[in-house]
Design a protein around this motif. Structure first.
Motif, PDB file in Angstrom:
ATOM      1  N   GLU A 154      67.104-103.852  -1.291  1.00  0.00           N
ATOM      2  CA  GLU A 154      67.484-102.802  -2.164  1.00  0.00           C
ATOM      3  C   GLU A 154      66.728-103.338  -3.417  1.00  0.00           C
ATOM      4  N   PRO A 205      65.271 -98.690   6.924  1.00  0.00           N
ATOM      5  CA  PRO A 205      66.480 -98.434   7.252  1.00  0.00           C
ATOM      6  C   PRO A 205      67.046 -99.357   8.068  1.00  0.00           C
ATOM      7  N   THR A 206      66.433 -99.726   9.005  1.00  0.00           N
ATOM      8  CA  THR A 206      67.013-101.054   9.908  1.00  0.00           C
ATOM      9  C   THR A 206      67.305-102.098   9.152  1.00  0.00           C
ATOM     10  N   ILE A 222      67.899-102.366   5.908  1.00  0.00           N
ATOM     11  CA  ILE A 222      68.942-102.204   4.853  1.00  0.00           C
ATOM     12  C   ILE A 222      70.315-102.261   5.634  1.00  0.00           C
ATOM     13  N   SER A 223      70.319-101.622   6.876  1.00  0.00           N
ATOM     14  CA  SER A 223      71.457-101.787   7.694  1.00  0.00           C
ATOM     15  C   SER A 223      72.185-103.182   8.001  1.00  0.00           C
ATOM     16  N   GLU A 224      71.080-104.021   8.449  1.00  0.00           N
ATOM     17  CA  GLU A 224      71.403-105.285   8.843  1.00  0.00           C
ATOM     18  C   GLU A 224      71.706-106.011   7.533  1.00  0.00           C
ATOM     19  N   GLU A 274      73.210-104.909   4.962  1.00  0.00           N
ATOM     20  CA  GLU A 274      74.489-104.598   4.406  1.00  0.00           C
ATOM     21  C   GLU A 274      75.809-105.309   5.259  1.00  0.00           C
ATOM     22  N   ARG A 275      75.212-105.273   6.600  1.00  0.00           N
ATOM     23  CA  ARG A 275      76.183-105.784   7.501  1.00  0.00           C
ATOM     24  C   ARG A 275      76.319-107.252   7.242  1.00  0.00           C
TER      25      ARG A 275
END
Length: 480
Positions: free
Chosen positions: A319, A393-394, A396-398, A400-401
């Motif tokens: 981020e 996007p990938t 950021i998703s990883e 956040e998880r």
């Protein structure tokens, strides 16, 4: 039959007697009429003869009889017919009575064999056993003294732990009722009988009156199982599952032994409650420590996964990295706008082939190319454009998880640490204890055996048994 004569016959007889009395002549008929009286009634044949002799029937001598001859003849004929009907009815009734069979008169009642058998069975099955039971209870049975104690299991809740855990401990419920149930079964068990027998010599005390008082005494060579059976006779337990109150009444041949047995029951029950406490503390500490170790391992794994992500992508925080790239994009957009303004100003003041216009146009193309490259790095995995080899996007998703896993592991760790502290606080105090509300007292008077009550019950059951047997006998006899 004279009582069933019709009113006409009575009226005719009265007229006949009145006529005979009023006549001047006297004779046997007058004497007979006077002798019959008003309450006497002549036979049907005699009445017929009297009717024939009525004045005027055969033509009387006086003038008064001649004048009433016509009316009196009709009455006499009607009277004769009624007399004949009465005689026929009387003859029919006598014939009916003669044809009715005569029954003999019942002879006086007398005693039979089955009656004597019932009396003998009542004496053998009711009176003799009842007399033996009464004699045993009042002459042989030894006096017994009772000692009563009452207690309940109390639980001490820790409000501080409940506040720390947010009230989650209230869902566990109160275990006082279940502990009382366990204690109720424990008092009747073989373990309790053996433990009390070690404190108080049960065999020696209850077998000293054997075989004299063989009903309420214990035989000397009784096994442990037989002692447990006898223990349930001398220790009577009353338990209220709603309130958790337990009362135990112990009977013995002397008050000191009864009090000692009741006190031993309280001490053994307290020991069992302490053992349950220790087991609960051990289990609570073991579970809390296991939960804490699991939470620590989960937290370690979450942090290690986040570290591997940062090492692989060379990005501490995607981020923050995106925000930096967005700052570059904003700067390029600003530079592009300024360059376009300068190009427009030069285009209005210089010739079309001026070198400065070419430089401004070249600067605009370079800025636009850089903006395009920067935008491609957000959704492209190409490292030639300055990317990290994966699309944002990938990443950021990883990220956040992994961040959610780490936060959940941290919360679990804090909850497990709080539960361990609460378990330690509970282990430091006695959470369950035995509260005695009736202490064993020394009896001054023998209450058992209840001789009058037992005698009445024995008589009642013997009488019921004898009555059932008698009813069975008579039912079989009637069927046969």
């Amino acid at each position: 039959m004279t009582q069933d004569r019709p009113a006409a016959r009575r009226k005719a007889a009265a007229q006949f007697r009145t006529g005979r009395k009023s006549s001047d002549s006297s004779g046997p008929a007058e004497a007979e009429a006077e002798g019959s009286g008003p309450d006497q009634t002549a036979a049907p044949g005699q009445e017929a003869g009297n009717v024939k002799r009525l004045p005027g029937a055969a033509g009387g001598e006086n003038g008064q009889g001649r004048q009433g001859g016509k009316g009196g003849g009709k009455k006499l004929r009607r009277l004769r017919r009624k007399v004949q009907k009465a005689e026929a009815a009387h003859a029919a009734l006598e014939a009916q009575l003669a044809g009715t069979p005569a029954y003999p008169v019942a002879r006086p009642a007398h005693m039979k064999g089955r009656h004597r058998g019932l009396i003998a069975s009542f004496a053998v099955l009711v009176l003799l056993p009842l007399a033996a039971a009464v004699f045993y209870l009042f002459a042989v049975a030894e006096d017994q003294y009772a000692s009563t104690t009452g207690f309940t299991v109390r639980s001490q809740e820790s409000s501080g732990a409940n506040d720390i855990l947010g009230g989650l401990a209230s869902f566990a419920g109160n275990s006082t009722a279940s502990d009382s149930d366990i204690l109720y079964e424990f008092i009747q068990s073989k373990e309790m009988a053996a433990a009390v027998s070690k404190r108080v010599d049960l065999r020696g005390h209850y077998s000293r009156h054997w075989p004299g008082d063989w009903v309420f005494a214990l035989w000397p060579d009784a096994t442990l199982e037989e002692l447990v059976w006898f223990w349930q006779r001398i220790a009577r337990i009353s338990y209220d599952s709603g309130s958790g109150l337990t009362e135990v009444q112990v009977t013995a041949f002397d008050p000191q032994t009864a009090q000692a047995i009741a006190q031993a029951i309280i001490e053994e029950s307290q020991t069992r409650i302490n053992a349950l406490n220790d087991q609960a503390r051990t289990d609570a500490m073991r579970y809390a420590e296991a939960d804490l170790a699991e939470a620590v391992e989960r937290l370690k794994g979450a942090r290690e996964a986040l570290t591997r992500f940062r090492t692989r992508t060379r990005i501490v925080d995607p981020e923050a990295d995106i925000q930096g790239r967005m700052g570059v994009m904003n700067n390029l957009q600003q530079q592009l706008a300024e360059t376009l303004i300068q190009y427009d100003l030069l285009a209005g003041s210089v010739a079309p082939g001026d070198v400065r216009l070419k430089q401004a146009q070249q600067q605009i193309d370079v800025i636009r190319e850089r903006i395009n490259i920067e935008r491609q790095t957000f959704a492209s995995s190409n490292t030639d454009t300055g990317g990290v080899g994966e699309d944002y996007p990938t990443l950021i998703s990883e990220f956040e998880r992994l961040t959610v896993d780490r936060e959940f592991a941290e919360e679990t760790y804090r909850a497990a640490l709080t539960a361990l502290e609460a378990a330690r606080d509970d282990a430091a105090r006695q959470s369950r204890y035995l509260a005695t509300y009736i202490k064993p007292a020394l009896a001054e008077e023998a209450e058992y055996p209840r001789r009058f009550v037992l005698s009445a019950l024995a008589g009642l059951f013997l009488l019921l048994t004898w009555s059932i047997l008698v009813l069975i006998y008579y039912s079989i006899r009637d069927r046969n």
